[in-house]
Design an enzyme around this catalytic site. Structure first.
Site, short mmCIF file in Angstrom:
data_model
loop_
_atom_site.label_atom_id
_atom_site.label_comp_id
_atom_site.label_asym_id
_atom_site.label_seq_id
_atom_site.Cartn_x
_atom_site.Cartn_y
_atom_site.Cartn_z
N LEU A 177 0.78 -1.27 0.15
CA LEU A 177 -0.07 0.11 0.09
C LEU A 177 0.79 1.39 -0.05
O LEU A 177 1.84 1.42 0.98
CB LEU A 177 -0.87 0.06 1.21
CG LEU A 177 -1.56 1.33 1.25
CD1 LEU A 177 -2.52 1.54 0.35
CD2 LEU A 177 -2.39 1.28 2.72
N CYS A 178 0.84 2.26 -1.01
CA CYS A 178 1.63 3.22 -1.14
C CYS A 178 0.82 4.32 -1.74
O CYS A 178 0.51 4.10 -2.87
CB CYS A 178 2.91 2.84 -1.95
SG CYS A 178 4.06 4.05 -2.29
N ILE A 179 1.10 5.52 -1.15
CA ILE A 179 0.41 6.64 -1.79
C ILE A 179 1.71 7.92 -2.05
O ILE A 179 2.33 8.00 -1.22
CB ILE A 179 -0.86 7.06 -1.06
CG1 ILE A 179 -1.67 5.98 -0.92
CG2 ILE A 179 -1.19 8.42 -1.32
CD1 ILE A 179 -2.83 6.28 0.04
N ASN A 185 -3.51 14.21 1.40
CA ASN A 185 -4.75 14.57 1.91
C ASN A 185 -5.96 14.20 0.71
O ASN A 185 -7.03 14.64 1.12
CB ASN A 185 -4.48 16.09 1.93
CG ASN A 185 -4.05 16.78 0.39
OD1 ASN A 185 -3.64 16.07 -0.40
ND2 ASN A 185 -4.34 17.97 0.22
N LYS A 186 -5.62 13.41 -0.12
CA LYS A 186 -6.91 13.15 -0.96
C LYS A 186 -7.67 11.90 -0.30
O LYS A 186 -8.42 11.41 -1.24
CB LYS A 186 -6.30 12.75 -2.31
CG LYS A 186 -5.51 13.79 -2.72
CD LYS A 186 -6.30 15.23 -3.13
CE LYS A 186 -5.52 16.12 -3.91
NZ LYS A 186 -6.36 17.40 -4.22
N ARG A 187 -7.32 11.38 0.79
CA ARG A 187 -8.19 10.13 1.44
C ARG A 187 -8.21 8.95 0.41
O ARG A 187 -9.19 8.21 0.15
CB ARG A 187 -9.35 10.74 1.75
CG ARG A 187 -9.39 11.67 2.81
CD ARG A 187 -10.81 11.98 3.49
NE ARG A 187 -11.12 10.58 4.35
CZ ARG A 187 -12.03 9.73 4.06
NH1 ARG A 187 -12.75 9.99 3.05
NH2 ARG A 187 -12.27 8.65 4.50
N LEU A 188 -6.93 8.62 -0.39
CA LEU A 188 -7.05 7.68 -1.38
C LEU A 188 -6.86 6.37 -0.49
O LEU A 188 -7.13 5.15 -1.04
CB LEU A 188 -5.72 7.70 -2.36
CG LEU A 188 -5.94 9.07 -3.30
CD1 LEU A 188 -4.76 9.15 -3.98
CD2 LEU A 188 -7.10 8.51 -4.15
N ALA A 189 -6.11 6.38 0.57
CA ALA A 189 -6.04 4.90 1.33
C ALA A 189 -7.16 4.09 1.76
O ALA A 189 -7.22 3.00 1.31
CB ALA A 189 -5.16 5.02 2.53
N LEU A 451 5.48 -11.22 3.57
CA LEU A 451 6.62 -10.21 3.33
C LEU A 451 6.37 -8.85 3.69
O LEU A 451 5.11 -8.49 4.00
CB LEU A 451 6.49 -10.31 1.70
CG LEU A 451 6.68 -11.75 0.95
CD1 LEU A 451 6.79 -11.63 -0.56
CD2 LEU A 451 8.19 -12.40 1.38
#
Length: 451
Positions: A177-179, A185-189, A451
């Site tokens: 998981l990488c942003i 601040n775009k609440r993509l997670a 991993l």
């Protein structure tokens, strides 16, 4: 990918956004009380099928009501207007390069910006393409106007077994998981997590295994990172290891010096012909743990010998021990994932090995601890020829039996194991629940190595 916060770094990073907290979660890093409260109270996690921190598990089983793939929407979740979903083709070297750059610039990095993971194409192929992998489980987000990759999340198939209840569950491991730092601040997670969940659910898989720091409801257990210096002088040069009081550099180097050649008679690299025998040895050995991973022979061959069966792997190393009759009695494996060292005039890379799976037929014998120490010592010795500077492991499996004698030291990082949409009874993580110190010679409940 979860990793220890290397060295004696501060654990008091400022709390700014859910994405940053998820980033720290991926580092296996302890958070401040304020950060933990922010994550605990955040409404996203209250909508997810995970046990609450306050509940006592009385029965194991799924949390969500029974569903079918037909109940799952066919269309991806909506993204804000400037972005679009992109399924990455990791057989395309250009797209692998894009993923590498995204992770290199924005993924796990210690607070002082000293180290970054140095991924190779071969590592991505190994980690993201086990048997049963699906292209649509490699989920990216791009900027519409430029096509730039700015976020990623992946799932890979994992079958696990709960030994006490004899339950076998098809699931996935969630990883990478990488942003992009500028988009925190775009609440993509939360959207990425929901979208990978949707895609996995469409394949009739409803559980997931994942790891992270101590901030989410509710961990199976907590393990602690352990480090064994191989090249102490280099670790000191880059700030990973520090000179203890009343010690000299020469004395520290001498303390961690290893022989040039392995000691166990009959030790040799594992081959494809060994897969069936070693897998049987592992299954018998792992009956002692609460949760274990089940493999087909094809899966086991991939994870132990690498993605390309026609060449030696530069990512994973596996060895077996044969007795005088040619019977395989023991085996061990570890994988290699170096760090790039930033802003250091002497070194630009740090060789890192991570202990993977191992097994021995001596687990019911009086000499088991001695044998395990011999086995792991040879793992340390063999790692030297692959440029390893530090050898890492957790307090999972039976690792606490060899940590002291093999000269591992406890790191600052802790790693929690989680199950999505499944309640289980708590498991032992090899450390004292209050002091977080290693409990020597105690079998943990965790036989799964992610991993």
């Amino acid at each position: 990918m979860s990793g220890d916060n290397t060295g004696n770094k501060s654990n008091s990073a400022p709390s700014k956004s859910i994405e940053e907290l998820l980033k720290l979660l991926a580092m296996g890093q302890e958070l401040s009380p304020a950060q933990q409260k922010e994550m605990k109270d955040y409404k996203f996690w209250k909508t997810q099928p995970v046990p609450s921190l306050s509940e006592t598990v009385t029965e194991e089983g799924p949390i969500d009501k029974l569903k079918t793939p037909e109940d799952v929407p066919n269309d991806p979740l909506p993204l804000i207007s400037d972005f679009e979903w992109s399924t990455l083709d990791i057989d395309d070297n250009l797209q692998l390069d894009e993923l590498y750059k995204l992770l290199y610039d924005n993924y796990v990095e210690d607070i002082d910006a000293t180290f970054r993971f140095k991924y190779s194409h071969e590592f991505f192929q190994w980690a993201l393409k086990p048997p049963g992998w699906r292209k649509d489980w490699h989920v990216g987000v791009r900027v519409k106007s430029t096509g730039k990759l700015v976020a990623f999340i992946a799932a890979t198939p994992v079958t696990f077994k709960l030994n006490k209840s004899n339950k076998v569950i098809d699931s996935v491991e969630i990883n990478f998981l990488c942003i992009h730092k500028k988009l925190r601040n775009k609440r993509l997670a939360p959207v990425l997590i929901k979208e990978i969940t949707r895609r996995v659910n469409k394949q009739n898989i409803w559980q997931a295994l994942y790891t992270g720091g101590s901030i989410l409801p509710t961990p199976l257990t907590t393990c602690r990172y352990q480090h064994r210096p191989i090249n102490w002088s280099k670790l000191h040069d880059v700030g990973f290891s520090h000179l203890p009081p009343n010690q000299t550099k020469s004395s520290m180097v001498a303390s961690y010096t290893l022989p040039n050649n392995p000691k166990l008679k009959g030790l040799r690299p594992m081959t494809g012909k060994d897969v069936s025998t070693v897998l049987s040895l592992l299954y018998k050995y792992q009956e002692r743990f609460d949760i274990v991973q089940l493999f087909t022979e094809e899966e086991f061959k991939h994870w132990m010998l690498g993605h390309d069966e026609n060449s030696d792997s530069n990512v994973v190393k596996s060895y077996v021990v044969e007795d005088e009759n040619g019977v395989i009695t023991d085996y061990f494996s570890y994988y290699l994932l170096p760090f790039t060292v930033l802003d250091n005039a002497q070194h630009d890379e740090l060789g890192i090995a991570y202990l993977f799976y191992y097994a021995s037929d001596s687990f019911e014998k009086p000499n088991y601890k001695k044998r395990l120490n011999e086995l792991i010592t040879d793992a340390l010795i063999t790692s030297k020829k692959f440029g390893v500077d530090v050898f890492n492991c957790l307090t999972c499996q039976d690792n606490t039996y060899f940590l002291k004698d093999c000269k591992f030291g406890s790191g600052d990082g802790f790693l929690n194991y989680y199950l999505f949409n499944y309640r289980t009874f708590p498991m032992d993580g090899g450390i004292d629940k209050k002091t977080k110190e290693v409990v020597e010679d105690q079998t943990s409940g965790i036989g799964v190595v992610l991993l």
